[in-house]
Design an enzyme around this catalytic site. Sequence first.
Site, short mmCIF file in Angstrom:
data_model
loop_
_atom_site.label_atom_id
_atom_site.label_comp_id
_atom_site.label_asym_id
_atom_site.label_seq_id
_atom_site.Cartn_x
_atom_site.Cartn_y
_atom_site.Cartn_z
N LYS A 1 -18.03 10.65 -4.62
CA LYS A 1 -19.11 9.72 -4.97
C LYS A 1 -19.57 9.97 -6.40
CE LYS A 1 -20.61 9.29 -0.17
NZ LYS A 1 -21.45 9.79 0.92
N GLN B 1 -26.39 13.01 3.00
CA GLN B 1 -25.07 13.15 3.61
C GLN B 1 -25.19 13.73 5.02
OE1 GLN B 1 -22.33 11.98 2.04
NE2 GLN B 1 -21.01 12.56 3.74
N ASP C 1 -27.21 3.47 2.63
CA ASP C 1 -26.33 3.73 3.77
C ASP C 1 -26.58 2.73 4.90
OD1 ASP C 1 -24.45 5.79 3.69
OD2 ASP C 1 -25.97 7.36 3.86
N1 GUN Z 1 -21.03 11.18 6.78
C1 GUN Z 1 -19.89 10.52 7.08
N2 GUN Z 1 -19.93 9.24 6.64
C2 GUN Z 1 -21.14 9.09 6.05
C3 GUN Z 1 -21.78 7.99 5.40
O1 GUN Z 1 -21.25 6.87 5.30
N3 GUN Z 1 -23.02 8.25 4.90
C4 GUN Z 1 -23.62 9.46 5.02
N4 GUN Z 1 -24.84 9.61 4.51
N5 GUN Z 1 -23.07 10.50 5.63
C5 GUN Z 1 -21.83 10.30 6.12
#
Ligand code: GUN
Length: 294
Positions: free
Chosen positions: A54, A98, A121
């Site tokens: 990211k 996350q 998200d």
């Molecule tokens: N963990 C696995 N996929 C994701 C996601 O799309 N967003 C977040 N915040 N954590 C994750």
Amino acid sequence: MPETQLLSGKAVSAAVYSELNSRIAALKEKGLTPGLAVILVGADPASQVYVRSKERRFAKMGLYSETFRFDDDLPESDLIEKIRELNDDHNFHGLLVQLPLSQQISEQKIIETINPEKDVDGFHPVNLGLMTAGVPRFISCTPKGILRILKHYDIETSGKHVVVCGRSNIVGRPISVLLSLKTDYGNAIVTVIHSRTPDLQKYTRQADILIAALGQPEMITGDFIKAGACVIDVGINRVEDAAQEKGYRMVGDVQQSTVMGKASYLTPVPGGVGLMTIAMLVENTVEAAELGLQ
Ligand code: GUN
């Protein structure tokens, strides 16, 4: 044997990035650089890889991002305090925590602390509610990426039977809701199957579009699918492989070798849905910055 066309997350995400470049340039002309705050608690290896990807992508797009890293013994109250601080920080249009989080922290409580207008998200109950009502604001990145791949390759969902394997809050639940909505990307007949479903194959073999999001390496073999089906593989699993320098390789939830030649379409792993998740995160962050201007 029918040819199986691979649905390239690389090609679709490249198209998304090229469209986003002009939206980002327009925002920058107004003196606004979209910004994303990422919170990472602990040292889960997969989460570390995702967060680094990211960061790299945001830098490449000329966007602002900052990652806040904490040890896995971080008290829940400290995390809540940090989120409240970032909710009020105008440098960040998007804020994501996350997942997964450590045991002492309630994921639900954390998600509910995020300002829904920064929830790129799409996990906050307000955004889930808007999506379920058919008026989505932020759509979760992986489900949104799946919809974008289907659209890019002109794969019809209306009147089709979609079988979603998995009911997680991150993928299975939202994609099943989205595909059933009365919208141009929906109108599908959706069946959700999961770990408590007896005889998975009874259902998967009926699917025109099969979405594999169970987190079980290569569980969906050629026997699970109908000839000519479109197979979307959401899995990202590490499996031991002594032949690899790293000692492991990445596989999806779908066994590529037995599905190739039977499916009409397949998203590869790597190079499929995974690349779309980050592209949609960038898109949602740009949307959040644009929302702030309205
Ligand atoms: N963990 C696995 N996929 C994701 C996601 O799309 N967003 C977040 N915040 N954590 C994750």
